[in-house]
Scaffold this active site. Sequence first.
Site, mmCIF file in Angstrom:
data_model
loop_
_atom_site.group_PDB
_atom_site.id
_atom_site.type_symbol
_atom_site.label_atom_id
_atom_site.label_comp_id
_atom_site.label_asym_id
_atom_site.label_seq_id
_atom_site.Cartn_x
_atom_site.Cartn_y
_atom_site.Cartn_z
ATOM 1 C CG ASP A 25 15.336 17.233 21.328
ATOM 2 O OD1 ASP A 25 14.765 16.240 21.173
ATOM 3 O OD2 ASP A 25 15.215 18.500 21.623
ATOM 4 N N PRO A 26 17.710 19.500 19.215
ATOM 5 C CG PRO A 26 17.116 20.305 17.036
ATOM 6 C CD PRO A 26 16.722 19.201 17.801
ATOM 7 C CE1 TYR B 27 12.396 14.977 6.990
ATOM 8 C CE2 TYR B 27 12.878 16.486 8.934
ATOM 9 C CZ TYR B 27 11.991 16.124 7.796
ATOM 10 O OH TYR B 27 11.143 16.928 7.453
ATOM 11 C CD GLU C 161 24.044 15.948 6.719
ATOM 12 O OE1 GLU C 161 23.843 17.007 5.805
ATOM 13 O OE2 GLU C 161 25.190 16.095 7.528
ATOM 14 C CB VAL D 143 6.206 17.990 21.352
ATOM 15 C CG1 VAL D 143 6.107 19.285 20.514
ATOM 16 C CG2 VAL D 143 6.095 18.052 22.786
ATOM 17 C CE1 TYR E 140 9.869 11.651 25.368
ATOM 18 C CE2 TYR E 140 10.521 12.761 23.247
ATOM 19 C CZ TYR E 140 9.658 11.665 24.148
ATOM 20 O OH TYR E 140 8.836 10.649 23.538
ATOM 21 N N GLY E 141 14.158 15.516 28.553
ATOM 22 C CA GLY E 141 15.220 16.324 29.153
ATOM 23 C C GLY E 141 14.565 17.146 30.278
ATOM 24 C CE LYS F 206 12.251 16.731 3.988
ATOM 25 N NZ LYS F 206 11.414 16.902 2.633
HETATM 26 N N1 UDP Z 1 9.307 16.081 23.196
HETATM 27 C C1 UDP Z 1 8.820 15.930 24.365
HETATM 28 N N2 UDP Z 1 8.163 14.922 24.783
HETATM 29 C C2 UDP Z 1 7.507 14.338 23.870
HETATM 30 C C3 UDP Z 1 7.770 14.418 22.399
HETATM 31 C C4 UDP Z 1 8.813 15.463 22.019
HETATM 32 O O1 UDP Z 1 9.552 16.749 25.372
HETATM 33 O O2 UDP Z 1 6.517 13.268 24.075
HETATM 34 C C5 UDP Z 1 10.264 17.143 22.817
HETATM 35 C C6 UDP Z 1 11.243 16.890 22.037
HETATM 36 O O3 UDP Z 1 12.470 16.259 22.764
HETATM 37 C C7 UDP Z 1 11.788 18.176 21.429
HETATM 38 C C8 UDP Z 1 10.525 18.965 21.108
HETATM 39 O O4 UDP Z 1 9.631 18.290 22.125
HETATM 40 O O5 UDP Z 1 12.768 18.918 22.099
HETATM 41 C C9 UDP Z 1 9.827 18.819 19.743
HETATM 42 O O6 UDP Z 1 9.847 17.360 19.386
HETATM 43 P P1 UDP Z 1 9.162 16.954 18.249
HETATM 44 O O7 UDP Z 1 9.361 15.495 18.237
HETATM 45 O O8 UDP Z 1 7.840 17.371 18.001
HETATM 46 O O9 UDP Z 1 9.802 17.587 16.831
HETATM 47 P P2 UDP Z 1 11.489 18.185 16.675
HETATM 48 O O10 UDP Z 1 11.136 19.582 16.721
HETATM 49 O O11 UDP Z 1 12.333 17.733 17.650
HETATM 50 O O12 UDP Z 1 11.438 17.705 15.251
#
Ligand code: UDP
Length: 311
Positions: A268-269, A142, A144, A184, A201-202, A146
């Site tokens: 994941d940023p 995604y 690269e 999210v 996540y994390g 974009k």
């Molecule tokens: N995330 C989370 N739980 C979820 C989905 C996403 O903790 O069920 C976290 C994900 O790891 C990221 C953030 O939420 O750090 C935003 O994720 P999203 O998929 O919405 O978009 P991104 O900003 O990563 O493109």
Amino acid sequence: MRIVITGGAGFIGSHLVDMFLSLGHDVVAIDNLITGKKENLTVHKNLTFLDQNVYKYIEVDGRVDWVMHFASPASPIDFTKYPIPILKVGSSGTINALGLAKAKSAKFFLASTSEVYGNPLEHPQKETYFGNVDPISERSVYDEAKRFAEAVTMAYHRFHKTDVRIIRIFNTYGPRMRPEDGRVISNFISQALTNKSITVYGNGTQTRSFQYISDLIEGVLKLIDVKFHEPINLGNPKEYTILEVANIVKKLAGSNSEIVFKPLPEGDPARRRPDITRAKQILKWEPKVTLEEGLKKMIEYYKSVLQFQGQ
Ligand code: UDP
């Protein structure tokens, strides 16, 4: 005006379609429906829907004033589900959309993304920041694509004098975002409303900044009228940790769901927040909807959708 919108049946594309129809324009929505849905489009005498794969060809008869390229799967779960279509729609799809704009002497509008900044080392992110992107990670399909889309858009602008606009969209949410879309806000609200565990996540210390769809659409509309060719960030600068978001959703949904921790996806940023100085200056735009206000609307929306799906 007659406006072609690729990805017109998608979450953001379909809101653009509605906005242009409400202003009395003619719209041609193109979508191959891999993540878009035909139900997102209203039946309207000024709307034509074309089921086309924009990375294979784009065929539109008659006059066109704008080509707005919004087609692409954009949720991180799509990065493993549709890696090749994402690369194709960002590369060949952008070239085809630019080619259509050139052939019709139309203006061109590119939906780019905050993902071009990768896992940013500069915070908040200004448009002048070049980014920190791993070219081979799962997200790279995604990021690269974009980055290439921006490059080819600027090349058409410089070489063919195509009149272009580029926005970098930061995390955006709103109605028509699929509950199963994997991002999210959609995950947390669906989980909270069905009393399933809320999956952070994390450790949840990573941050994001969330923009409600109506603010984004307003920014797009403003940029249509301003001749500015370089990228402009459109996003809400209020930054939250993901754990904060989980707790806010839980509270607003009145949910008993427990919050559980799952592995952090690759690449994941860690932090993301737009610097919107450029948008403020050039567009006289800034977002108006707070996260709490937007989440309340989303919770009501998902209640009706989930009820419809029998969950
Ligand atoms: N995330 C989370 N739980 C979820 C989905 C996403 O903790 O069920 C976290 C994900 O790891 C990221 C953030 O939420 O750090 C935003 O994720 P999203 O998929 O919405 O978009 P991104 O900003 O990563 O493109």
